[in-house]
Scaffold this active site. Structure first.
Site, short mmCIF file in Angstrom:
data_model
loop_
_atom_site.label_atom_id
_atom_site.label_comp_id
_atom_site.label_asym_id
_atom_site.label_seq_id
_atom_site.Cartn_x
_atom_site.Cartn_y
_atom_site.Cartn_z
CB THR A 1 -0.92 0.03 1.23
OG1 THR A 1 -0.12 -0.16 2.42
CG2 THR A 1 -1.98 -1.05 1.16
CB SER B 1 12.82 -3.94 5.70
OG SER B 1 13.23 -2.81 4.97
CG ASP C 1 10.45 -1.67 3.93
OD1 ASP C 1 9.41 -2.04 4.49
OD2 ASP C 1 10.91 -2.23 2.91
#
Length: 397
Positions: free
Chosen positions: A50, A135, A181
């Protein structure tokens, strides 16, 4: 500031300091103290894909970190040593290298637009699994950024540093990522998730309304986002927005401008792949709102339902799951004490995250570990983690 843990075998902070001294300490006095910065990996409870659609997400940082120990230099060269695999690189300001050094060079280049940075010797160590969807790249960027600011005796607002590292990954590495992230690695707080609006860039810390644990199932299937279908998904979402704007006559700038009613009214104007990509993003934003409210209220069953629905949508509409991720989520769903589970990260491999009753976390980890090799894959791993704070200096010279 407190110093690092004393266990060099497992602690990335100690390994980074030891690596700095081994790689670059020959001409320095033993009393020369380094700058030491850490930044966490992250999982995302809800809100997959998103962020680059101006949407909503609900990540939290975990207690797996990248640590960077640093000494300043008297020139503008950066020497970086990766302690975990024994590689050393020398980077001039205009260099654009490949591989892990691309992240280091890109962060330095972006920061130098606003801050007078000296050269630096850096040593990097990590216990964030690479390619696991936690991440590690953003953790590396934020830790490098904090360490470079530290050797320059400079400060930067955490939001500005997160945005600088986001620009570094997009422009310097070539991943068309959103801000999720870097904001998670830079801005999260312990014992809270981060509700992030990627359009306004506003955020709030959402405290857990009860005792919960986080369990990560690393499938062992590595991914490289720049070489995967990630950028294809970004393009497909842009194409969906353009088609919906033309069909509706509306001024749509991203899928954040699309709700379910608009999407369904103009579904016939979309190719099937564009319809399904848009349906995922629109419904995922709704799930984030639901999970945000439920998390604060301690309604973890509702949060878990949103996680399962998110995974199904990522699997079927967005097509970024894989057999191993599906198996990990299925295994978690069959284990008592698990509220919900979903893939986390960009997909195409990586990890699943499970929200677990805190009192049952140890048992759930044991039960899933007992079956993970046969159900998910021989390379799969399971580990529990706690929410962590964001990137920070641990020691300064």
């Amino acid at each position: 500031m407190t110093g690092p843990s004393s266990d060099p075998e497992s602690d990335p902070q100690s390994r980074a300091i030891a690596g700095l001294r081994a790689a670059f300490g020959g001409d320095r006095p033993r009393t020369s103290e380094p700058v030491l910065a850490v930044a966490p990996g992250r999982v995302n409870l809800v809100g997959g894909h998103t962020d680059y659609n101006d949407g909503l997400c609900l990540p939290l940082a975990v207690d797996r970190h990248v640590a960077v120990a640093a000494w300043p230099r008297d020139d503008d060269v950066i020497r970086a040593h990766a302690t975990d695999f024994g590689e050393t690189a020398t980077l001039d300001p205009d260099d654009s290298p490949d591989g892990w050094t691309a992240y280091v060079a890109a962060v330095a280049r972006v920061l130098r637009e606003d801050v007078s940075l000296p050269g630096a010797d850096l040593a990097i160590a990590s216990d964030v699994p690479s390619g696991a969807g936690l991440s590690s790249s953003a953790a590396l960027e934020l830790a490098v950024g904090q360490s470079l600011l530290g050797v320059a005796d400079a400060t930067m607002d955490p939001t500005d540093l997160a945005l600088a590292c986001w620009r570094a990954e997009r422009d310097g590495v070539g991943v068309e990522c959103g801000i999720l992230d870097q904001f998670a690695a830079g801005l999260c707080e312990s014992d809270a998730a981060l509700f992030l609006d990627c359009r306004s860039r506003e955020f709030e810390h959402v405290a857990f309304g009860g005792d919960v644990g986080i369990l990560v199932v690393d499938t062992g299937v590595s991914h490289e986002l720049a070489d995967s279908g990630y950028n294809d998904r970004v393009r497909e979402c842009r194409e969906a927005v353009a088609a919906l704007a033309a069909a509706s006559g509306s001024n749509l700038t991203s899928l954040r401008d699309v709700d379910t009613n608009l999407l369904e009214r103009h579904a016939d104007a979309l190719e099937d792949v564009h319809y399904r990509r848009a349906r995922h993003v629109v419904s995922e934003n709704e799930r984030v709102e639901t999970a945000r409210k439920a998390l604060t209220a301690g309604d973890f069953d509702t949060v878990g339902d949103a996680m399962y629905e998110s995974h199904e949508s990522l699997r079927d509409d967005y097509e970024v799951s894989c057999t191993e991720l599906d198996a990990a989520v299925e295994l978690a769903s069959e284990t008592a004490g698990v509220y919900g589970a979903r893939m986390t990260g960009g997909g195409f491999g990586g990890s699943a995250v499970a929200l677990v009753d805190g009192s049952a976390l140890d048992r759930v980890e044991r039960e899933i570990r007992a079956s993970v090799s046969s159900r998910v894959g021989e390379a799969a791993d399971v580990f529990a983690c706690r929410p962590s704070g964001g990137a920070r200096l641990v020691m300064s010279d």
